[in-house]
Design a protein around this motif. Structure first.
Motif, PDB file in Angstrom:
ATOM      1  N   UNK A  20     -14.926 -83.585  37.442  1.00 19.73           N
ATOM      2  CA  UNK A  20     -14.825 -82.911  36.151  1.00 19.73           C
ATOM      3  C   UNK A  20     -13.702 -83.441  35.266  1.00 19.73           C
ATOM      4  N   UNK A  21     -12.581 -83.827  35.882  1.00 16.82           N
ATOM      5  CA  UNK A  21     -11.390 -84.118  35.075  1.00 16.82           C
ATOM      6  C   UNK A  21     -10.413 -84.950  35.910  1.00 16.82           C
ATOM      7  N   UNK A  22      -9.488 -85.593  35.250  1.00 18.96           N
ATOM      8  CA  UNK A  22      -8.414 -86.340  35.915  1.00 18.96           C
ATOM      9  C   UNK A  22      -7.258 -86.463  34.941  1.00 18.96           C
ATOM     10  N   UNK A  23      -6.039 -86.554  35.477  1.00 14.90           N
ATOM     11  CA  UNK A  23      -4.893 -86.693  34.594  1.00 14.90           C
ATOM     12  C   UNK A  23      -3.585 -86.718  35.361  1.00 14.90           C
ATOM     13  N   UNK A  24      -2.510 -86.655  34.623  1.00 14.33           N
ATOM     14  CA  UNK A  24      -1.174 -86.606  35.214  1.00 14.33           C
ATOM     15  C   UNK A  24      -0.397 -85.460  34.584  1.00 14.33           C
ATOM     16  N   UNK A  25       0.489 -84.932  35.361  1.00 14.76           N
ATOM     17  CA  UNK A  25       1.414 -83.915  34.852  1.00 14.76           C
ATOM     18  C   UNK A  25       2.747 -84.126  35.553  1.00 14.76           C
ATOM     19  N   UNK A  26       3.741 -84.574  34.798  1.00 12.47           N
ATOM     20  CA  UNK A  26       5.018 -84.929  35.404  1.00 12.47           C
ATOM     21  C   UNK A  26       4.807 -86.084  36.368  1.00 12.47           C
ATOM     22  N   UNK A  27       5.264 -85.912  37.608  1.00 12.59           N
ATOM     23  CA  UNK A  27       5.100 -86.943  38.632  1.00 12.59           C
ATOM     24  C   UNK A  27       3.768 -86.840  39.367  1.00 12.59           C
ATOM     25  N   UNK A  28       2.975 -85.818  39.046  1.00 16.16           N
ATOM     26  CA  UNK A  28       1.739 -85.579  39.784  1.00 16.16           C
ATOM     27  C   UNK A  28       0.540 -86.218  39.099  1.00 16.16           C
ATOM     28  N   UNK A  29      -0.250 -86.929  39.876  1.00 21.05           N
ATOM     29  CA  UNK A  29      -1.547 -87.429  39.416  1.00 21.05           C
ATOM     30  C   UNK A  29      -2.614 -86.594  40.118  1.00 21.05           C
ATOM     31  N   UNK A  30      -3.644 -86.185  39.387  1.00 21.07           N
ATOM     32  CA  UNK A  30      -4.623 -85.284  39.982  1.00 21.07           C
ATOM     33  C   UNK A  30      -6.038 -85.608  39.505  1.00 21.07           C
ATOM     34  N   UNK A  31      -7.003 -85.219  40.346  1.00 23.68           N
ATOM     35  CA  UNK A  31      -8.424 -85.334  40.041  1.00 23.68           C
ATOM     36  C   UNK A  31      -9.053 -83.970  40.301  1.00 23.68           C
ATOM     37  N   UNK A  32      -9.881 -83.497  39.374  1.00 18.06           N
ATOM     38  CA  UNK A  32     -10.537 -82.198  39.505  1.00 18.06           C
ATOM     39  C   UNK A  32     -12.024 -82.412  39.791  1.00 18.06           C
ATOM     40  N   UNK A  33     -12.484 -81.812  40.877  1.00 19.75           N
ATOM     41  CA  UNK A  33     -13.854 -82.030  41.337  1.00 19.75           C
ATOM     42  C   UNK A  33     -14.590 -80.711  41.520  1.00 19.75           C
ATOM     43  N   UNK A  34     -15.879 -80.831  41.674  1.00 19.46           N
ATOM     44  CA  UNK A  34     -16.734 -79.701  42.018  1.00 19.46           C
ATOM     45  C   UNK A  34     -16.265 -79.093  43.338  1.00 19.46           C
TER      46      UNK A  34
END
Length: 433
Positions: free
Chosen positions: A85-99
């Motif tokens: 669904x989504x991916x991005x960074x926030x501060x030092x964190x990289x993340x991927x959002x999935x089903x």
């Protein structure tokens, strides 16, 4: 490196997403349950492990590698592949959002003394995985790490391929790695040799998963990775039907072909493997039509129109209907046609046209053709597929043969749909008045 250096406290929120309990972790990161408050749905959030000792350049390289999964999976939309669904960074964190998938991986069914799935169920799961890989490969994406832990089995018994973290996106589907990447027990000979890989490499790995699901052990086993590689390159795997007498010889033949040393001797595409599995399913006293029918039943159950219908009533609806597929730009109904059928869009998007002007858009779950169903009058508009679509075509005459209970439930849902459509039309007329 000390693993504690790569750990971090669970954040309560990442971007707009609420973060819940940890679901699992691996070499690339930690997966949490989460919630999207805007769309109001549960999600799974994969967060890259961050090493505070990394300099800026190392962090960029690791984030690039981490987001390769988003690059690969983001290209794919298939019912048997976990959606991204989504991916991005926030501060030092990289993340991927999935089903978020409610279920477990196939690992529990691969243990030596664990519970076994029936051959029929294995064929059904592998059929869906083969179709998913056929689609992935058609989009230029090699998975490169097919294994039991990367295939989810949902609570409803459906299969989902996940974790494209080491996938390779390539237009030619021919990729030569500069290092050995993957899970040793499921790697193809060319993967071990660091030779050119293609679709057949993923299908080899799927064959190894089939082998383990039916026997409780991988085709080649050793505590030493080098010995596993030696066996993959040189030894012939045992036949599955010799290890498990419940497995039909036709299925054992399919697995042997998947595990052929030479890529040219394997199934060349996911569609080819899926076709072989379908024929095997037929040998197990089921036909391809029955497999499709089960998928159609599941598709209908996911539609709001069929809320409250039991399994028998869903079966009756299928008997009174046709499941039709249309490619993008094909007409589903034509203005001026006369028939007594009602349509429910089970998959995809369609447009409603008066002449050449589009006046409405239909999405999954939408219905059309109500007036024609009731009166068998001329269609007043054309409905054209905007994407590949699956449509349930309900015949008025056949509905008369359904049980009174099924007819009652159907006409109640039909009436609610008709009232809703008329209220929308009335509101539009008022707005233009």
């Amino acid at each position: 490196m000390d693993k504690s250096a790569l750990s971090f406290e669970k954040p309560n929120k990442i971007g707009k997403y609420e973060v819940y309990d940890e679901l699992g972790r691996g070499n690339c990161g930690v997966v949490y349950g989460g919630f999207d408050p805007f769309v109001r749905r549960d999600v799974a959030i994969k967060v890259a492990r961050h090493d505070p000792n990394d300099d800026a350049e190392a962090t960029i390289v690791k984030q690039r590698d981490f987001f390769s999964e988003a690059h690969a999976a983001g290209r794919l939309q298939h019912p048997n592949i976990v959606a991204l669904f989504d991916a991005g960074t926030e501060g030092d964190l990289a993340y991927i959002v999935m089903e978020f998938i409610e279920g477990d991986t196939l690992l529990d069914y691969c243990k030596p003394n664990g519970k076994r799935l029936t051959p029929r169920k294995v064929v059904e799961i592998m059929f869906k995985c083969a179709k998913a890989l056929a689609y992935s490969h058609s989009q230029g994406v090699l998975h490169r790490d097919i294994k039991p832990g990367n295939i989810m089995l949902t609570v409803t018994g459906d299969a989902r391929i996940m974790d494209f973290s080491i996938a390779e996106v390539t237009q030619s589907l021919a990729y030569r790695p500069d290092q050995i990447i993957g899970s040793p027990a499921y790697m193809s000979p060319e993967q071990v040799r660091k030779e050119t890989m293609g679709a057949v490499s993923d299908l080899y790995s799927l064959g190894a998963v089939m082998f383990q699901l039916l026997t409780g052990e991988a085709p080649f086993r050793s505590k030493e990775v080098k010995e596993v590689f030696r066996q993959i390159l040189n030894d012939k795997p045992k036949r599955v039907d010799e290890l498990n007498p419940e497995v039909p010889s036709q299925l054992a033949d399919i697995i042997q072909r998947c595990l052929s040393k030479a890529p040219s001797n394997r199934y060349q595409t996911g569609h080819e493997l899926a076709a072989a599995l379908t024929r095997c399913y037929d040998q197990l006293r089921n036909t391809e039509a029955q497999m499709n029918r089960r998928e159609h039943e599941n598709a209908l159950k996911s539609l709001a129109f069929f809320d409250g219908f039991n399994d028998d009533e869903i079966e009756e609806m299928l008997n009174a209907s046709q499941i039709l597929s249309f490619n993008a730009d094909q007409n589903v109904i034509n203005e001026g046609d006369i028939d007594d059928t009602f349509y429910i869009l089970a998959k995809g998007d369609a447009g409603v046209y008066k002449g050449k002007k589009r006046i409405d858009k239909l999405v999954k779950g939408d219905c059309f053709g109500e007036i024609g169903f009731l009166t068998a009058t001329k269609r007043t508009a054309t409905v054209t597929a905007l994407t590949d679509v699956l449509v349930l075509k309900v015949n008025a005459s056949l509905m008369e043969e359904a049980s009174p209970e099924c007819q009652l439930r159907y006409y109640k849902a039909f009436t609610q749909t008709l009232i809703y459509r008329l209220s929308i039309t009335s509101a539009r007329l008022s707005a233009h008045g």
